[in-house]
Scaffold this motif. Structure first.
Motif, mmCIF file in Angstrom:
data_model
loop_
_atom_site.group_PDB
_atom_site.id
_atom_site.type_symbol
_atom_site.label_atom_id
_atom_site.label_comp_id
_atom_site.label_asym_id
_atom_site.label_seq_id
_atom_site.Cartn_x
_atom_site.Cartn_y
_atom_site.Cartn_z
ATOM 1 N N SER A 108 0.861 -1.174 0.000
ATOM 2 C CA SER A 108 0.000 0.000 0.000
ATOM 3 C C SER A 108 0.900 1.227 0.000
ATOM 4 O O SER A 108 1.789 1.358 0.845
ATOM 5 C CB SER A 108 -0.916 0.009 1.232
ATOM 6 N N GLY A 109 0.684 2.107 -0.973
ATOM 7 C CA GLY A 109 1.499 3.313 -1.050
ATOM 8 C C GLY A 109 1.306 4.009 -2.385
ATOM 9 O O GLY A 109 0.518 3.590 -3.226
ATOM 10 N N LEU B 242 1.757 9.192 -14.063
ATOM 11 C CA LEU B 242 0.677 8.764 -13.178
ATOM 12 C C LEU B 242 0.720 9.567 -11.881
ATOM 13 O O LEU B 242 1.773 9.700 -11.268
ATOM 14 C CB LEU B 242 0.787 7.275 -12.847
ATOM 15 N N ALA B 243 -0.454 10.077 -11.482
ATOM 16 C CA ALA B 243 -0.582 10.788 -10.207
ATOM 17 C C ALA B 243 -1.636 10.051 -9.381
ATOM 18 O O ALA B 243 -2.763 9.852 -9.836
ATOM 19 C CB ALA B 243 -0.993 12.235 -10.449
ATOM 20 N N PHE B 244 -1.254 9.651 -8.189
ATOM 21 C CA PHE B 244 -2.151 8.879 -7.336
ATOM 22 C C PHE B 244 -2.965 9.818 -6.449
ATOM 23 O O PHE B 244 -2.415 10.655 -5.739
ATOM 24 C CB PHE B 244 -1.355 7.902 -6.466
ATOM 25 N N ASP B 245 -4.293 9.661 -6.499
ATOM 26 C CA ASP B 245 -5.191 10.403 -5.628
ATOM 27 C C ASP B 245 -5.389 9.634 -4.326
ATOM 28 O O ASP B 245 -5.611 10.219 -3.281
ATOM 29 C CB ASP B 245 -6.531 10.629 -6.333
ATOM 30 N N LEU C 234 -6.607 7.337 -9.544
ATOM 31 C CA LEU C 234 -5.610 8.168 -10.203
ATOM 32 C C LEU C 234 -6.199 9.539 -10.519
ATOM 33 O O LEU C 234 -7.399 9.664 -10.731
ATOM 34 C CB LEU C 234 -5.149 7.511 -11.508
ATOM 35 N N GLU C 235 -5.356 10.544 -10.563
ATOM 36 C CA GLU C 235 -5.751 11.877 -11.038
ATOM 37 C C GLU C 235 -5.371 11.934 -12.504
ATOM 38 O O GLU C 235 -4.198 11.843 -12.852
ATOM 39 C CB GLU C 235 -5.010 12.971 -10.267
ATOM 40 N N VAL C 236 -6.371 12.081 -13.370
ATOM 41 C CA VAL C 236 -6.125 12.138 -14.808
ATOM 42 C C VAL C 236 -6.756 13.400 -15.384
ATOM 43 O O VAL C 236 -7.667 13.976 -14.790
ATOM 44 C CB VAL C 236 -6.672 10.881 -15.522
#
Length: 164
Positions: free
Chosen positions: A22-23, A30-33, A59-61
């Motif tokens: 988890s992380g 790729l940007a993780f929300d 993800l932030e897209v």
């Protein structure tokens, strides 16, 4: 980096082992929300590691029309093999450490649709001034120029009266 130490599995060939992660790994484009959650089972047979599991994240897209950031939930299953020599188009690993970053990146990217919209009613960007039409009105004309140098003007004649 998302690494799995398979040294215990190498000594107990065929046995199943669990792996959880988890992380928010650093990945290009790729940007993780929300953190990536990965759960898997793996086993080793000869020099082949088989990894089966699921991953999920948000993800932030960018919206395809207006470029605003949009959260997009991704959940996918995977069943992959890792070999030391890369045989049969499998992922590779070195020593007793299996790096999962490339596999995770591939699965996340392939889970994204070609077109993501912030909403069905997204008005997009003005092609002339670049204003986000969802937030502001602009005074630009929506008419396409009849400039003789526009190469697309020749296409208009192909579609007259519904004929092709």
């Amino acid at each position: 980096m998302i690494d799995v130490d398979v040294s215990r599995a190498v000594n107990q060939q065929g046995d199943l082992f669990r792996f959880e992660y988890s992380g928010c790994p650093e990945m290009p484009d790729l940007a993780f929300d929300k953190p990536l959650r990965l759960q898997a089972e793996y086993s080793v047979s000869d020099e082949t590691v088989r990894l089966i599991g699921t991953m999920e994240t948000v993800l932030e897209v960018a919206c395809t029309r207006c470029l605003d950031e949009v959260p997009f939930a991704v959940e996918c299953d995977f069943d992959e093999t890792f070999t030391k020599d890369g045989a049969d188009d499998s992922y590779t690993y070195n020593g007793n450490i299996v790096e999962l970053d490339k596999m995770v990146y591939d699965y996340l990217m392939l889970s994204l649709p070609q077109k993501i919209l912030c909403g069905d009613d997204c008005k997009g960007l003005c092609p002339q001034c670049g204003a986000n039409r969802n937030r502001e009105a602009c005074d630009c004309s929506n008419q396409v120029s009849d400039d003789e140098n526009n190469p697309f003007n020749k296409l208009k004649d192909l579609f007259k009266d519904g004929e092709v």
